[in-house]
Design a protein around this motif. Sequence first.
Motif, PDB file in Angstrom:
ATOM      1  N   SER A  33      15.302  31.726 -23.612  1.00  0.00           N
ATOM      2  CA  SER A  33      15.033  32.014 -22.195  1.00  0.00           C
ATOM      3  C   SER A  33      14.026  33.146 -22.053  1.00  0.00           C
ATOM      4  CB  SER A  33      16.324  32.426 -21.484  1.00  0.00           C
ATOM      5  OG  SER A  33      17.252  31.385 -21.531  1.00  0.00           O
ATOM      6  N   ARG A  34      13.260  33.063 -20.998  1.00  0.00           N
ATOM      7  CA  ARG A  34      12.312  34.124 -20.663  1.00  0.00           C
ATOM      8  C   ARG A  34      13.002  35.025 -19.653  1.00  0.00           C
ATOM      9  NH1 ARG A  34       7.435  34.740 -17.458  1.00  0.00           N
ATOM     10  NH2 ARG A  34       8.155  33.084 -16.084  1.00  0.00           N
ATOM     11  N   LEU A  67      13.997  34.454 -15.961  1.00  0.00           N
ATOM     12  CA  LEU A  67      12.823  33.841 -15.332  1.00  0.00           C
ATOM     13  C   LEU A  67      12.761  32.337 -15.608  1.00  0.00           C
ATOM     14  CD1 LEU A  67      10.342  36.687 -16.302  1.00  0.00           C
ATOM     15  CD2 LEU A  67      11.302  36.276 -14.041  1.00  0.00           C
ATOM     16  N   ASP A  68      13.023  31.973 -16.856  1.00  0.00           N
ATOM     17  CA  ASP A  68      13.088  30.553 -17.214  1.00  0.00           C
ATOM     18  C   ASP A  68      14.200  30.407 -18.236  1.00  0.00           C
ATOM     19  OD1 ASP A  68      10.603  29.249 -16.054  1.00  0.00           O
ATOM     20  OD2 ASP A  68       9.707  30.901 -17.175  1.00  0.00           O
ATOM     21  N   SER A  69      15.162  29.567 -17.928  1.00  0.00           N
ATOM     22  CA  SER A  69      16.256  29.380 -18.869  1.00  0.00           C
ATOM     23  C   SER A  69      15.810  28.423 -19.976  1.00  0.00           C
ATOM     24  CB  SER A  69      17.458  28.810 -18.119  1.00  0.00           C
ATOM     25  OG  SER A  69      18.540  28.708 -18.989  1.00  0.00           O
ATOM     26  N   LEU A  71      13.398  28.197 -22.180  1.00  0.00           N
ATOM     27  CA  LEU A  71      12.003  27.742 -22.074  1.00  0.00           C
ATOM     28  C   LEU A  71      11.461  27.296 -23.434  1.00  0.00           C
ATOM     29  CD1 LEU A  71       9.470  27.631 -20.190  1.00  0.00           C
ATOM     30  CD2 LEU A  71       8.910  29.902 -21.040  1.00  0.00           C
ATOM     31  N   LEU A 103       2.631  33.938 -18.806  1.00  0.00           N
ATOM     32  CA  LEU A 103       4.097  33.981 -18.809  1.00  0.00           C
ATOM     33  C   LEU A 103       4.628  35.296 -19.362  1.00  0.00           C
ATOM     34  CD1 LEU A 103       5.032  30.347 -19.909  1.00  0.00           C
ATOM     35  CD2 LEU A 103       4.904  31.320 -17.616  1.00  0.00           C
ATOM     36  N   LYS A 278       1.597  24.046 -20.466  1.00  0.00           N
ATOM     37  CA  LYS A 278       2.590  23.214 -19.768  1.00  0.00           C
ATOM     38  C   LYS A 278       2.379  21.741 -20.044  1.00  0.00           C
ATOM     39  CE  LYS A 278       4.074  26.107 -16.024  1.00  0.00           C
ATOM     40  NZ  LYS A 278       4.073  26.320 -14.578  1.00  0.00           N
ATOM     41  N   ASP A 282       5.266  19.339 -21.570  1.00  0.00           N
ATOM     42  CA  ASP A 282       5.927  18.191 -20.947  1.00  0.00           C
ATOM     43  C   ASP A 282       5.333  16.856 -21.399  1.00  0.00           C
ATOM     44  OD1 ASP A 282       3.690  17.821 -19.402  1.00  0.00           O
ATOM     45  OD2 ASP A 282       4.475  18.929 -17.695  1.00  0.00           O
TER      46      ASP A 282
END
Length: 713
Positions: A33-34, A67-69, A71, A103, A278, A282
Amino acid sequence: MTLKVAQVAVPVPVPRLFDYRSADNQPLPPVGSRVLVPFGSRRLVGLVTGHAEAAQADGLKPIERVLDSALIDESLLALFAWCRRYYACAPGEAVNLLLPGALRRVKPFREPNPDYIDLTTKGRAADLARAPRQAEVVSLLQHGALKRADLKEAGIGADILRRMLSDGLVEAIDCPPALASEPGPNLNEEQRAAAAAILRSRNRFAALLLAGVTGSGKTEVYLHVARRLLFRGRQVLILVPEIGLTPQLVRRIEKRLGCPATVYHSGLSEGERLAAWKAARDGRARVIVGTRSAVFLPLARPGLIVVDEEHDGSFKQQDGARYHGRDVAVLRAARLAVPIVLGSATPSLESLNNVDAGRYQLLTLTQRAGGASMPRWQVLDTRGEGGALDQRLEATIERHLNEGGQVLLYRNRRGYAPVLICNACGWQADCHRCDAHMTWHQTPPRLQCHHCGAQQRTPPRCPECGSPSLEPLGAGTERLEDLLKKRFPDVPVHRVDRDAMTGRADFENLLDLVRDGAPCILVGTQMLAKGHHLPGVTLAAVLDVDQALFSADFRAPERLGQAVHQVAGRSGRAERPGQFLIQTRHPEHPLLAALLGDDYLGYAQCLLAERRAAGLPPAHALALVRAEAHQAQEPRDFLVAAARCLRMKGIDVAGPIPAIMARRGGYWRFQLWLQSADRAHLVQHIDHSLEKLYALPNARRVRWHIDMDPAEL
Ligand code: ADP
Ligand code: ZN
Ligand code: ZN
């Protein structure tokens, strides 16, 4: 009661992780995570790399925000942990590898709008008879997506676009959709065998070294394999040494694969890097072409990694986390269970050693593709020759130009002359901050140090004796250009070095011009020795090998062999046969004999045998502890103490010894050599000793770091 805490890597140059507890009543964020954490008086963005039991909860600060779980996935985190340990770098340095700059910012990064505009189905069907300007947009986009900038250039205002976006007639997308693909040439026997070997491993890890002579069609082999994997919905990551020099390669890849390539390198803006990151994560980015940092891109559906020109020194990072992009790529492929292809006409001794050890599979291409043959080699003995341009060389150049050929001359020295000397007293213009001469440049006139960048005006007379008779000695690319222009006034002479080619477009435009085929002379540095395909070149020459023959760096013979073969490989790549010349004052030197007497792989085997006998890399592992300061005593003292910490059975510790350039930029530079036949043992020992090194009394008085598998001495 024990407390579960998150171990967080924060971007600070401290060699450890920091523990944080979760915010009140919140679960601990998962690994990867972030998070935003308080750090001293600051707030920093960090990465959760693990969970642990804290012995003591007192004084632990809470994570401020997730911030981002999750990531970053497990496999990248494992790679990160390996790099941190193997390259002995601070976790904070390693975080920089995993998270793009955008980020790592505390303030949320405003993402740029996607760059391309495409028609939607609604837009295609819309009746715009009464909206002529919108109809114009539709007709512009008829044949595929366009960049915003292109639409603007075509006179489409931002208001119209906004209107159409909100009406759903067009949409903004990150990369253009599929392109038309061009079938490549039919692979020859050797290429087919190589491609088949790679494809046999498509569902598992395998490292394959594709050693193919210059122009043998290595790129066609990767592209053939990449195509097959793309069809299966997998992503392909292609690492290249310097993207600035390879837009041509990117275009070729796109054409052949029929798919836009996502590029990733340090020349992009933060927003562009984030978008590429990104898209890789993805899975939208199907083909990624990047420099070494791209090896850390998250990949949704990886299928193949390619490292092009795997011998190139720019895969090794020279500051911060000193990782080697090629070596990390091999590890990454292993963790992803995908094949990796390392391609080169002049493979590194590291990779050849891995072939000998059975870790990599060797695939060879021994013939040039498409019917071209290898150039004829010849040594030009320049003993007793005075001028910077040998007369026999001039005559050969003239002959090739007359026959309609192009000429490529390699000289790895920028500037007009490497030394400015006083004829009366022998004074030489030296850098005050480095153990080096200043290079004399003609345009603009100046003395410049190529090591620290220091510049000064050319003195009108000798600062020692006052004589006005100052003379430039030797010839760099600038002087050669000058001489060639005078000697061949009717032929364009192009200089290719960092001074002449400042913008990225300069070099590309020049290459396009040269590919048009009219006779010309190219004179330049390393930039010319990289894998460019210049079909019109019939004569290539290396103007000076002597410095490399006598270098103190044990890698010099390897680099020499690579440069020589790469330059030779620029010649005779099309129908007309090529010629290759090496100028030297030491034609009897055994290294030169070995270089000439054999193909590159044979030469490399000789070098490898020497390295093995001497206990040098890649046979044995080598790490340096480097230290520098303004006073010579401080780094020496630090390294003496470090050597005491590091002594251990099975590891040779030598030094402190001065770096090859003992003083640079005003710093005195020393190093310890740590050598071991047992790589894992060396890595573990350094890892265990790190805290002790940081705690040494003078560790804060010098700049120091550890460099595993160093490229420079
Ligand atoms: P390398 O990567 O080994 O330098 P390239 O793949 O760039 O070689 O190929 C060199 C040239 O030969 C290119 O112009 C390429 O299109 C051409 N080529 C490659 N393979 C073939 C082949 N099988 N038949 C005909 N031409 C080929
Ligand atoms: Zn003088
Ligand atoms: Zn200097």
